[in-house]
Design an enzyme around this catalytic site. Structure first.
Site, PDB file in Angstrom:
ATOM      1  N   ARG A 101       0.814  -1.216   0.000  1.00 51.51           N
ATOM      2  CA  ARG A 101       0.000   0.000   0.000  1.00 51.51           C
ATOM      3  C   ARG A 101       0.850   1.270   0.000  1.00 51.51           C
ATOM      4  NH1 ARG A 101      -3.059   2.109  -2.601  1.00 51.51           N
ATOM      5  NH2 ARG A 101      -4.134   0.087  -2.585  1.00 51.51           N
ATOM      6  N   LYS A 136       2.631  25.208  -2.784  1.00 55.52           N
ATOM      7  CA  LYS A 136       1.361  24.642  -2.305  1.00 55.52           C
ATOM      8  C   LYS A 136       1.418  23.118  -2.425  1.00 55.52           C
ATOM      9  CE  LYS A 136      -1.117  28.814  -3.676  1.00 55.52           C
ATOM     10  NZ  LYS A 136      -2.119  29.409  -4.579  1.00 55.52           N
ATOM     11  N   LYS A 168       6.429  40.350  -1.743  1.00 51.75           N
ATOM     12  CA  LYS A 168       5.001  40.542  -1.990  1.00 51.75           C
ATOM     13  C   LYS A 168       4.500  41.762  -1.233  1.00 51.75           C
ATOM     14  CE  LYS A 168       3.928  35.690  -2.885  1.00 51.75           C
ATOM     15  NZ  LYS A 168       2.909  34.617  -2.672  1.00 51.75           N
ATOM     16  N   GLU A 200       6.428  40.705  -6.762  1.00 51.29           N
ATOM     17  CA  GLU A 200       5.042  40.573  -7.192  1.00 51.29           C
ATOM     18  C   GLU A 200       4.439  41.938  -7.511  1.00 51.29           C
ATOM     19  OE1 GLU A 200       1.748  38.107  -5.000  1.00 51.29           O
ATOM     20  OE2 GLU A 200       1.694  40.166  -4.235  1.00 51.29           O
ATOM     21  N   ASP A 221       0.452  39.120 -10.803  1.00 51.63           N
ATOM     22  CA  ASP A 221      -0.507  38.440  -9.930  1.00 51.63           C
ATOM     23  C   ASP A 221      -1.948  38.746 -10.308  1.00 51.63           C
ATOM     24  OD1 ASP A 221      -1.291  36.905  -7.614  1.00 51.63           O
ATOM     25  OD2 ASP A 221      -1.737  38.812  -6.625  1.00 51.63           O
TER      26      ASP A 221
END
Length: 286
Positions: A101, A136, A168, A200, A221
């Site tokens: 598994r 992410k 940012k 950014e 962005d």
């Protein structure tokens, strides 16, 4: 060949996953399978995909039992069809079942990342845009997921907060009075003059000042297609451009056509669907 993560990262991931699943003992296998039983098995894809995760899947079996014989029949980055075998295993039947598994979980998740990445890469074919990942990622699996992105033909953004500056609006908001952008860029260059410096922007009027400071990459962005095209024209190659925000498979070709250099896509890693793989015991022997 796509370079996998460092062997120490692979060993740690395999050991941690196997320890989590097996615990003190695999009690079902202990109850049902004789210690001396030998078997052969194969792992195969049950749907079309791009393969990723072979080094860590193989390491799971090695962590469980170093005497198992492993034969990889497909390499990471390969396009698979349903039924294609990727790994053959022989040796202790109990060891194969205990490791099954965890090995499949790695193959399923990482091949999902590679397959999704390949879809985005194919969607921007013929443009200069490269598909790029983000931070992410699943906690603890970043190096493996970013490897899977490379298997799918994408490129990696920064691995963490340590290997690239990305200034940012929240960073600028916490700087005192004066020209906040100039202060931030000057401080970044003083801290590490060699690291890539990215800033950014979300408005066209920010571009001239940013270019005056000689940044390496401008992150556009959540801009419209028209705004991206205008920014690319204003920047005119004086810095690389990265488009970010709401990047879907249906939209990415239009974004690439604006002329940006990179398109960062969080969906490559944060919400990918796993690919179906299976392990099949072929020749049990008592």
């Amino acid at each position: 060949m796509i370079t996998p993560p460092d062997s120490a990262i692979i060993r740690e991931a395999a050991s941690r996953a196997l320890g989590e699943d097996r615990g003190p003992a695999d009690i079902t296998t202990l109850a049902c399978v004789k210690f001396e039983t030998k078997a052969s098995a194969r792992i195969f894809a049950k749907e079309a995909c791009v393969l990723a995760g072979m080094p860590v899947a193989e390491q799971v079996f090695r962590e469980q039992d170093a005497t198992l014989v492993l034969t990889a029949t497909s390499a990471d980055g390969t396009a698979l069809q349903p039924g294609d075998t990727v790994l053959e295993i022989s040796g202790s039947a109990a060891s194969i079942l205990t490791a099954e598994r965890c090995a499949l979980n790695f193959l399923q998740q990482l091949s999902g990342v590679a397959t999704q990445t390949r879809r985005f890469v194919d969607a921007v074919a013929g443009t200069k845009a490269k598909i790029m990942d983000t931070r992410k990622t699943i906690p603890g699996l970043r190096a493996l997921q970013k490897y899977a992105v490379r298997c799918g033909g994408g490129v990696n953004h920064r691995f963490g907060l340590y290997d690239r500056f990305l200034i940012k609006d929240n960073h600028l908001a916490l700087i005192g009075n004066g020209n906040r952008l100039a202060v931030a860029i000057r401080s970044a260059r003083a801290l590490d003059s060699e690291a890539i410096l990215e800033v950014e922007v979300d408005r066209l009027d920010q571009i001239p000042e940013i270019l005056s400071h000689g940044v390496d990459i401008v992150l556009l962005d959540n801009m419209s297609l028209d705004e991206m095209r205008t920014c690319v024209a204003l920047i005119a190659g004086r810095a690389a451009t990265e488009a970010s925000g709401n990047m879907s498979l249906g939209r990415v070709a239009e974004v690439a056509a604006t002329g940006v250099d990179y398109i960062s896509v969080g969906a490559l890693t944060h919400s990918v669907r796993s690919i179906d793989f299976s392990l099949e015991i072929e020749t049990p022997q008592t």
